[in-house]
Design an enzyme around this catalytic site. Structure first.
Site, PDB file in Angstrom:
ATOM      1  N   CYS A   5      -3.125  -7.321  -8.768  1.00 13.28           N
ATOM      2  CA  CYS A   5      -3.203  -8.240  -7.414  1.00 13.28           C
ATOM      3  C   CYS A   5      -4.415  -8.778  -7.042  1.00 13.28           C
ATOM      4  CB  CYS A   5      -2.426  -7.184  -6.484  1.00 13.28           C
ATOM      5  SG  CYS A   5      -2.054  -8.015  -4.863  1.00 13.28           S
ATOM      6  N   HIS A  25       2.500  -5.564  -8.871  1.00 11.17           N
ATOM      7  CA  HIS A  25       1.852  -4.268  -8.837  1.00 11.17           C
ATOM      8  C   HIS A  25       2.699  -3.611 -10.031  1.00 11.17           C
ATOM      9  CE1 HIS A  25      -0.492  -4.533  -5.422  1.00 11.17           C
ATOM     10  NE2 HIS A  25       0.198  -5.552  -4.974  1.00 11.17           N
ATOM     11  N   GLU A  33       2.174  -0.500 -10.654  1.00 10.55           N
ATOM     12  CA  GLU A  33       2.407   0.914 -10.018  1.00 10.55           C
ATOM     13  C   GLU A  33       3.261   1.172  -9.144  1.00 10.55           C
ATOM     14  OE1 GLU A  33       0.237  -1.291  -8.943  1.00 10.55           O
ATOM     15  OE2 GLU A  33      -0.243  -1.085  -6.970  1.00 10.55           O
TER      16      GLU A  33
END
Lengths: 251, 206
Positions: free
Chosen positions: B80, B187, B189
């Site tokens: 990001c 992202h 994650e």
């Protein structure tokens, strides 16, 4: 293509998962951790987790509890309830939240939206707006629907946007828990007035309700709670129905 | 051991949490010794470009990262705002602000009709892998959705650095790679199974 998010909303009171009808008639529906595990296993798009006792009791967010929830989440997690200071935001992000949901604190101190967005980015700040239909038209209510603010939802949403909010979480108090559909008019008026995403909340009880609020209400994302407790529909069923109706969703 | 670089930018903790949950030994750190001893580095984060660069400089990290990553070849995954910091410069909040300059290019705001395409670009969007690479092994059409949340994106000078793109009113850079330096605008994650796969793929690179 950007997909329309389907977001289960978990409401917490006194450490228990509850559901409400028109913001009242609290009903205990069990363990929040079990619910989070199920939604994670079902690969949902995002979760919104609101602790309604925090702001009513004027206490801090329950960081250990959010930490437990975040450990089960591989998807974006938005957390609300009692978020009043930059330190609260820092600690919530620190235990694994991705976004914070501001309601009372934003109404009390609109400049807090700007401070939060300035420090952590607009994407982190969701402003929650609870709306009731009154004789005077739509009005923003506060303190979990107890007190009127005199604010018009469109005006308040635009102010929240100009102060740096990244998303609006828009709830119709009248439709909450009724499972008769979202307030399409309300959603449309706010979604068309702002250029940040609007998450519609309150009233989903049937698959077509989602299509209506996205297509006719111009919602960018849909939140729901009761439908996951009182029907057999899963987030996946909703998204399959959206795709059948020509609305992009993530399977 | 994986070191997630702690430079006080947003959701760094959730990256560590996800790595631990999928069985990797991960720490959040800005200690030079710990960064030196890590096999893989991750530069995560959300927030503003200038804050990100200011924070890296305040911690004295650019020269150390240059030594480990650019000269030393240590695998780096930037996420990001991390991806954006790899560029020459960023235009956010009264830019240009100088970036790390490892991937030639400039970070610009979406230039789309904001009445039609709301900014920030928030949510799940599918990527198109434009160059074969290890990072996207096992990620296949039609399920190439990842979670994005950003208002700016990297316009890379060299198209060969772009390994995946995404569409939101315009086609923009979703991931870049230059040798051992990899980065995603989305992202991983927060991207459920697909994201976990990308993280695993990165950590398999030696």
């Amino acid at each position: 293509m950007l997909k329309t998010r389907v977001i289960p909303c978990l409401l917490l009171k006194d450490n228990r998962l509850i559901k409400t009808i028109q913001f009242g008639e609290y009903r205990n529906i069990g363990s929040y951790i079990a619910a989070v595990k199920v939604f994670n296993a079902r690969d949902v798009d995002e979760l919104v987790f609101l602790d309604m006792s925090a702001s009513l009791e004027g206490r801090d967010p329950l960081y250990h509890l959010i930490s437990d929830v975040a450990r089960e989440c591989f998807m974006p997690l938005a957390v609300g309830g009692g978020v009043q200071t930059l330190d609260h935001i820092a600690r919530l992000l620190g235990v694994g939240a991705d976004k914070v949901v501001l309601n009372t604190s934003a109404l009390d101190h609109p400049e807090f939206i700007t401070q939060g967005a300035g420090r952590y980015g607009a994407q982190c700040i969701v402003v929650s707006i609870d709306v009731k239909k009154t004789d005077r038209g739509y009005e923003v209510y506060r303190d979990h629907g107890k007190n009127p603010t005199g604010l018009d939802p469109i005006t308040w949403a635009k102010e929240a946007e100009s102060r740096g909010a990244g998303e609006i979480f828009l709830t119709s108090i009248d439709q909450d828990g009724m499972m008769k559909g979202y307030d399409i008019g309300l959603t449309k008026s706010v979604a068309e007035a702002v250029s940040i995403p609007v998450i519609a909340s309150g009233g989903a009880g049937d698959l077509n309700h989602f299509v209506e609020v996205i297509r006719d209400g111009r919602a960018d994302a849909v939140a729901a709670a009761s439908i996951f407790q009182y029907t057999q529909y899963t987030p996946q069923d909703i998204k399959q129905h959206l795709i059948k109706s020509g609305i992009p969703a993530r399977l | 051991m994986v070191a997630v670089i702690d430079y006080h930018m947003g959701n760094t903790r959730s990256v560590v949490k996800t790595l631990k949950a999928i069985g990797y030994d991960a720490i959040l750190t800005n200690s030079p010794d710990e960064l030196r001893s890590a096999s893989h580095l991750i530069l995560p984060g959300v927030g503003a470009f200038k804050d990100g660069m200011d924070n890296l400089h305040a911690l004295g990290l650019p020269p150390l990262l240059d030594e480990l990553v650019v000269k030393g070849g240590r695998p780096l995954l930037a996420i990001c705002i991390g991806l954006q910091l790899l560029a020459d410069e960023g235009m956010e909040h009264g830019g240009p602000h100088k970036g790390l300059g490892w991937i030639p290019g400039r970070v610009e705001r979406f230039s789309v009709d904001e009445g039609k395409y709301k900014i920030p670009h928030v949510g799940w969007n599918n990527i198109t892998v434009t160059r074969d690479n290890q990072l996207f092994q096992w990620i296949h059409s039609p399920s190439t959705d990842f979670y994005f949340v950003h208002s700016y994106h990297l316009k890379a000078v060299h198209s060969e650095h772009v390994i995946a793109t995404c569409d939101y009113g315009e086609t923009f850079t979703a991931a870049v790679q230059k040798d051992n330096i990899m980065a995603t605008q989305f992202h991983p994650e927060k991207s459920q199974r697909n994201g976990v796969q990308v993280l695993r793929n990165f950590l398999e690179i030696s």
